[in-house]
Design an enzyme around this catalytic site. Structure first.
Site, PDB file in Angstrom:
ATOM      1  N   HIS A  20       0.880  -1.363   0.057  1.00  0.00           N
ATOM      2  CA  HIS A  20      -0.159  -0.051   0.093  1.00  0.00           C
ATOM      3  C   HIS A  20       0.790   1.117  -0.101  1.00  0.00           C
ATOM      4  O   HIS A  20       0.537   2.246  -0.643  1.00  0.00           O
ATOM      5  CB  HIS A  20      -0.955  -0.053   1.363  1.00  0.00           C
ATOM      6  CG  HIS A  20      -1.862  -1.047   1.179  1.00  0.00           C
ATOM      7  ND1 HIS A  20      -3.397  -0.900   1.050  1.00  0.00           N
ATOM      8  CD2 HIS A  20      -1.965  -2.486   1.024  1.00  0.00           C
ATOM      9  CE1 HIS A  20      -3.802  -1.975   0.905  1.00  0.00           C
ATOM     10  NE2 HIS A  20      -3.043  -2.870   1.202  1.00  0.00           N
ATOM     11  N   ASP A 132      -6.533   4.959   2.703  1.00  0.00           N
ATOM     12  CA  ASP A 132      -6.666   3.415   2.532  1.00  0.00           C
ATOM     13  C   ASP A 132      -7.875   2.924   3.068  1.00  0.00           C
ATOM     14  O   ASP A 132      -8.554   3.389   3.951  1.00  0.00           O
ATOM     15  CB  ASP A 132      -5.530   2.818   3.333  1.00  0.00           C
ATOM     16  CG  ASP A 132      -5.189   1.840   2.299  1.00  0.00           C
ATOM     17  OD1 ASP A 132      -4.160   1.817   1.684  1.00  0.00           O
ATOM     18  OD2 ASP A 132      -5.620   0.850   2.770  1.00  0.00           O
ATOM     19  N   GLN A 360      12.471  -5.390  -7.829  1.00  0.00           N
ATOM     20  CA  GLN A 360      11.323  -5.818  -8.534  1.00  0.00           C
ATOM     21  C   GLN A 360      11.055  -5.208  -9.961  1.00  0.00           C
ATOM     22  O   GLN A 360      11.099  -5.931 -11.192  1.00  0.00           O
ATOM     23  CB  GLN A 360       9.993  -6.178  -7.901  1.00  0.00           C
ATOM     24  CG  GLN A 360       8.867  -6.834  -8.747  1.00  0.00           C
ATOM     25  CD  GLN A 360       7.669  -7.576  -7.848  1.00  0.00           C
ATOM     26  OE1 GLN A 360       8.152  -8.152  -6.911  1.00  0.00           O
ATOM     27  NE2 GLN A 360       6.852  -7.241  -8.311  1.00  0.00           N
ATOM     28  N   HIS A 375       2.388 -14.174  -7.014  1.00  0.00           N
ATOM     29  CA  HIS A 375       1.181 -14.489  -6.057  1.00  0.00           C
ATOM     30  C   HIS A 375       0.089 -13.622  -6.438  1.00  0.00           C
ATOM     31  O   HIS A 375      -0.781 -13.687  -5.728  1.00  0.00           O
ATOM     32  CB  HIS A 375       1.971 -14.095  -4.790  1.00  0.00           C
ATOM     33  CG  HIS A 375       1.840 -12.612  -4.336  1.00  0.00           C
ATOM     34  ND1 HIS A 375       2.714 -11.792  -4.905  1.00  0.00           N
ATOM     35  CD2 HIS A 375       1.173 -12.138  -3.362  1.00  0.00           C
ATOM     36  CE1 HIS A 375       2.452 -10.680  -4.514  1.00  0.00           C
ATOM     37  NE2 HIS A 375       1.557 -10.527  -3.391  1.00  0.00           N
ATOM     38  N   TRP A 378      -1.924  -7.179  -6.227  1.00  0.00           N
ATOM     39  CA  TRP A 378      -2.049  -6.363  -7.427  1.00  0.00           C
ATOM     40  C   TRP A 378      -1.101  -5.446  -8.159  1.00  0.00           C
ATOM     41  O   TRP A 378      -1.055  -5.128  -9.305  1.00  0.00           O
ATOM     42  CB  TRP A 378      -3.392  -5.349  -7.192  1.00  0.00           C
ATOM     43  CG  TRP A 378      -4.007  -4.453  -8.466  1.00  0.00           C
ATOM     44  CD1 TRP A 378      -3.847  -3.196  -8.305  1.00  0.00           C
ATOM     45  CD2 TRP A 378      -4.349  -5.009  -9.526  1.00  0.00           C
ATOM     46  NE1 TRP A 378      -4.214  -2.672  -9.790  1.00  0.00           N
ATOM     47  CE2 TRP A 378      -4.766  -3.864 -10.223  1.00  0.00           C
ATOM     48  CE3 TRP A 378      -4.777  -6.220 -10.115  1.00  0.00           C
ATOM     49  CZ2 TRP A 378      -4.970  -4.130 -11.740  1.00  0.00           C
ATOM     50  CZ3 TRP A 378      -5.245  -6.309 -11.065  1.00  0.00           C
ATOM     51  CH2 TRP A 378      -5.323  -5.212 -12.148  1.00  0.00           C
ATOM     52  N   ASN A 379      -0.254  -4.803  -7.245  1.00  0.00           N
ATOM     53  CA  ASN A 379       0.912  -4.103  -7.709  1.00  0.00           C
ATOM     54  C   ASN A 379       1.578  -4.926  -8.565  1.00  0.00           C
ATOM     55  O   ASN A 379       2.113  -4.692  -9.380  1.00  0.00           O
ATOM     56  CB  ASN A 379       1.827  -3.656  -6.531  1.00  0.00           C
ATOM     57  CG  ASN A 379       1.127  -2.697  -5.514  1.00  0.00           C
ATOM     58  OD1 ASN A 379       0.472  -1.493  -6.156  1.00  0.00           O
ATOM     59  ND2 ASN A 379       0.871  -3.036  -4.557  1.00  0.00           N
ATOM     60  N   SER A 380       2.062  -6.094  -8.200  1.00  0.00           N
ATOM     61  CA  SER A 380       2.902  -6.973  -9.080  1.00  0.00           C
ATOM     62  C   SER A 380       2.268  -7.498 -10.318  1.00  0.00           C
ATOM     63  O   SER A 380       2.762  -7.452 -11.285  1.00  0.00           O
ATOM     64  CB  SER A 380       3.154  -8.500  -8.227  1.00  0.00           C
ATOM     65  OG  SER A 380       3.853  -8.054  -7.155  1.00  0.00           O
ATOM     66  N   GLU A 383       2.738  -4.436 -12.565  1.00  0.00           N
ATOM     67  CA  GLU A 383       3.709  -4.308 -12.876  1.00  0.00           C
ATOM     68  C   GLU A 383       4.355  -4.883 -13.797  1.00  0.00           C
ATOM     69  O   GLU A 383       5.251  -4.950 -14.925  1.00  0.00           O
ATOM     70  CB  GLU A 383       4.738  -4.407 -11.545  1.00  0.00           C
ATOM     71  CG  GLU A 383       4.971  -3.147 -10.685  1.00  0.00           C
ATOM     72  CD  GLU A 383       5.238  -3.490  -9.059  1.00  0.00           C
ATOM     73  OE1 GLU A 383       5.106  -2.621  -8.231  1.00  0.00           O
ATOM     74  OE2 GLU A 383       5.856  -4.641  -9.043  1.00  0.00           O
ATOM     75  N   ALA A 398      -5.850 -13.044   0.495  1.00  0.00           N
ATOM     76  CA  ALA A 398      -6.473 -11.819   0.125  1.00  0.00           C
ATOM     77  C   ALA A 398      -7.275 -12.042  -1.280  1.00  0.00           C
ATOM     78  O   ALA A 398      -7.981 -12.759  -1.542  1.00  0.00           O
ATOM     79  CB  ALA A 398      -5.378 -10.602  -0.131  1.00  0.00           C
ATOM     80  N   GLU A 399      -7.122 -10.825  -2.185  1.00  0.00           N
ATOM     81  CA  GLU A 399      -8.072 -10.802  -3.479  1.00  0.00           C
ATOM     82  C   GLU A 399      -7.103 -11.219  -4.459  1.00  0.00           C
ATOM     83  O   GLU A 399      -7.792 -11.181  -5.659  1.00  0.00           O
ATOM     84  CB  GLU A 399      -8.560  -9.090  -3.464  1.00  0.00           C
ATOM     85  CG  GLU A 399      -7.763  -8.096  -4.245  1.00  0.00           C
ATOM     86  CD  GLU A 399      -6.436  -7.785  -3.972  1.00  0.00           C
ATOM     87  OE1 GLU A 399      -5.838  -8.675  -2.993  1.00  0.00           O
ATOM     88  OE2 GLU A 399      -5.757  -7.314  -4.666  1.00  0.00           O
TER      89      GLU A 399
HETATM   90  N1  UDP Z   1       8.149  -5.847  -3.959  1.00  0.00           N
HETATM   91  C1  UDP Z   1       9.609  -5.428  -4.284  1.00  0.00           C
HETATM   92  N2  UDP Z   1      10.546  -6.301  -3.781  1.00  0.00           N
HETATM   93  C2  UDP Z   1      10.390  -7.379  -3.320  1.00  0.00           C
HETATM   94  C3  UDP Z   1       8.892  -7.798  -2.999  1.00  0.00           C
HETATM   95  C4  UDP Z   1       7.947  -7.022  -3.453  1.00  0.00           C
HETATM   96  O1  UDP Z   1       9.962  -4.327  -4.685  1.00  0.00           O
HETATM   97  O2  UDP Z   1      11.326  -8.520  -3.120  1.00  0.00           O
HETATM   98  C5  UDP Z   1       7.254  -4.828  -4.289  1.00  0.00           C
HETATM   99  C6  UDP Z   1       6.593  -4.996  -5.568  1.00  0.00           C
HETATM  100  O3  UDP Z   1       7.335  -4.534  -6.716  1.00  0.00           O
HETATM  101  C7  UDP Z   1       5.108  -4.427  -5.499  1.00  0.00           C
HETATM  102  C8  UDP Z   1       4.945  -4.632  -3.900  1.00  0.00           C
HETATM  103  O4  UDP Z   1       6.433  -4.693  -3.160  1.00  0.00           O
HETATM  104  O5  UDP Z   1       5.258  -2.970  -5.721  1.00  0.00           O
HETATM  105  C9  UDP Z   1       4.332  -5.656  -3.245  1.00  0.00           C
HETATM  106  O6  UDP Z   1       2.935  -5.647  -3.671  1.00  0.00           O
HETATM  107  P1  UDP Z   1       1.738  -6.574  -4.106  1.00  0.00           P
HETATM  108  O7  UDP Z   1       0.344  -5.840  -4.323  1.00  0.00           O
HETATM  109  O8  UDP Z   1       2.275  -7.272  -5.366  1.00  0.00           O
HETATM  110  O9  UDP Z   1       1.700  -7.764  -3.072  1.00  0.00           O
HETATM  111  P2  UDP Z   1       1.592  -7.672  -1.391  1.00  0.00           P
HETATM  112  O10 UDP Z   1       2.935  -7.500  -1.022  1.00  0.00           O
HETATM  113  O11 UDP Z   1       0.924  -6.476  -1.020  1.00  0.00           O
HETATM  114  O12 UDP Z   1       1.069  -8.961  -1.217  1.00  0.00           O
END
Ligand code: UDP
Length: 484
Positions: A20, A132, A360, A375, A378-380, A383, A398-399
């Site tokens: 977040h 949030d 990442q 996994h 959403w950010n992943s 990306e 989660a979702e």
């Molecule tokens: N991320 C990163 N390096 C890592 C693990 C995660 O930069 O080793 C970043 C990834 O690029 C993303 C965020 O952390 O922006 C993770 O958000 P995501 O929604 O994918 O998953 P969450 O961690 O919330 O389950």
């Protein structure tokens, strides 16, 4: 009157998890670069995490306005361990009960911030507050001072719509093992195990009801997505679920330079330049990148299967394992519990394990990276979309299962590894299935079509944030609306 006085002052209040905070920082930078004044409200230790990238941003853009406002988080007083200001503090604990208890305590402590936020809103009177979803009380708090509250979920339209439709369905309809999600465009099939637990009787279920109620009363929702990615769901969400929504993503693509791409969230556990050199030595689209994000806990038995699957597939890979990067004797002993004996020696030169945190976006954007095992946070996902990558989807909670369905059924750029239910319910994937899914996405029958669809989406993502693009325009209307 200077023209600055017409620009909005946007306050951001992110939940303290990396998933977040990272997009919120991107969002605050984006708003600043479009002329707004951005302020991120956060706690002392989380402020430290944000300070460095903000410093880099301000060095590159000295005239732009982006500040942090710090609030107190007396962890001990709230029943949390000293310094536990971020779920990262406890999510890698191998004790399941401890992780769950701490997570609940952490969520419960989020209402502690109400008074401090009210004080800030009263004295600062920003143009709006983007808070949030995990702060449902923020809508009423902002209303007291006539400040519009916008919600940031950190997920996309498809999962928001799925959740809305599932909620509206009658219980018996969704009690079947596999069911069609009523009203959701696209004839989407789902299983019981993929649904998020929204049982109104549980603590979490009650909490999510508050979240939904506060969203309905809010001034709208800001979504990290772009229209062309999920047009039917953007339209559905805007006409059925909320009064207003603005999509302004993908936020990560605004990080264009090496520093910005390589240094997001935590300090990387490897030398970014060395990692880049390693990637430079690999063929285009040949490297598999495996990551489960910043929160998911993967058991040792499962890690061993991932290792074996990656070894058997024969391709190059970067695998991120959330373990401490310190190379102490204790760590080495612990390694033996999740790495097959002699693994690193055997994959030397073609396999890289990052213990801890990976740069990442830098890795995903490199031309050598060809498959993303994700996994489905959403950010992943976004990306990966922005990098034009086909994916192996491996949701754990989660979702993330909804995001997987978007990737595999709607966008058709990914193949599921085969998880059937949330990891907390004990799902397990064998080494054979890891290998099979990776091979299929790397070079299987439909691999080319999948990759070409993924590359097209990446072009659309870039176009969406350029001047005149759908996300650019939505942000313009947001800024205009909150400027007066
Ligand atoms: N991320 C990163 N390096 C890592 C693990 C995660 O930069 O080793 C970043 C990834 O690029 C993303 C965020 O952390 O922006 C993770 O958000 P995501 O929604 O994918 O998953 P969450 O961690 O919330 O389950």
């Amino acid at each position: 009157m200077s023209s600055d006085s017409h620009k909005p002052h946007v306050m951001f209040f992110p939940f303290m998890g990396y998933g977040h905070m990272i997009p919120t920082l991107d969002m605050a930078k984006l708003f600043s670069s479009r002329g707004a004044k951005s302020t991120i409200i956060t706690t002392p230790l989380n402020a430290k995490i944000l300070q460095k990238p903000i410093h880099t941003f301000k060095n590159l853009n000295p005239s732009l306005k982006l500040e942090i406002q710090i609030i107190d988080f007396p962890c001990v007083q709230l029943g949390l361990p000293e310094g536990c200001e971020n779920p990262d503090f406890f999510t890698s604990s191998n004790n399941t009960d401890e992780r769950n208890t701490m997570m609940l305590k952490f969520f419960a402590s989020m209402s502690f911030f109400k008074d401090q936020i009210e004080k800030i809103l009263e004295t600062t009177r920003p143009s709006c507050l983007i808070a949030d979803m995990f702060f449902p009380w923020a809508t009423e708090a902002a209303e007291k001072f006539n400040v519009p509250r916008l919600v940031f979920h950190g997920t996309g339209y498809f999962s928001l719509c799925s959740e809305y439709c599932i909620r509206s369905m009658h219980k018996p309809q969704k009690m079947c093992e596999t069911f069609k999600v009523s009203d959701l465009p696209g004839d989407i099939m789902m299983t019981q195990g993929q649904m998020r637990d929204l049982d109104e009787e549980t603590e979490m279920g009650k909490f999510f009801i508050e979240v939904i109620e506060s969203e309905v009363k809010s001034s709208g929702v800001v979504v990290n997505s772009f229209y062309e990615l999920e047009p039917e769901y953007a339209d559905f969400y805007k006409s059925n679920v909320v009064t207003r929504a603005w999509h302004i993503g993908p936020l990560s693509v605004h990080n264009r330079g090496f520093e910005e791409k390589a240094k997001r969230g935590k300090k990387a556990s490897i030398d970014e330049v060395e990692c880049l050199k390693w990637l430079n030595s690999k063929r285009q689209d040949s490297v598999i990148y495996v990551s489960f994000g910043s929160v998911a806990y993967i058991k040792n038995e499962q890690l061993i299967e991932i290792a074996a699957g990656l070894e058997a597939c024969g391709a190059s890979f970067i695998w991120v394992v959330r373990k401490s990067g310190e190379n102490t004797d204790e760590e080495e002993e612990e390694d033996q519990e999740w790495l097959p004996e002699g693994f690193e020696e055997r994959v030397k030169g073609r396999g890289m394990i990052i213990r801890g945190w990976a740069p990442q976006v830098m890795i995903l954007d490199h031309q050598a990276t060809g498959v993303f095992v994700t996994h489905c946070g959403w950010n992943s996902v976004l990306e990966g979309v922005a990098a034009g990558l086909p994916m192996v989807t491996w949701p754990v909670g989660a979702e993330q299962f909804y995001n997987e369905i978007l990737v595999t059924q709607v966008l058709r750029t990914g193949v599921s590894v085969g998880t059937k239910k949330h990891a907390s319910m004990g799902d397990f994937i064998s080494r054979e299935n890891v290998e099979k899914a990776v091979r299929e996405v790397l070079a299987g029958e439909e691999a080319e079509e999948r990759r070409s669809r993924a590359k097209k989406l990446a072009e659309m993502a870039k176009a969406a944030v350029e001047e005149g693009g759908s996300s650019y325009n939505d942000l313009s209307s947001f800024i205009e609306e909150f400027s007066s």
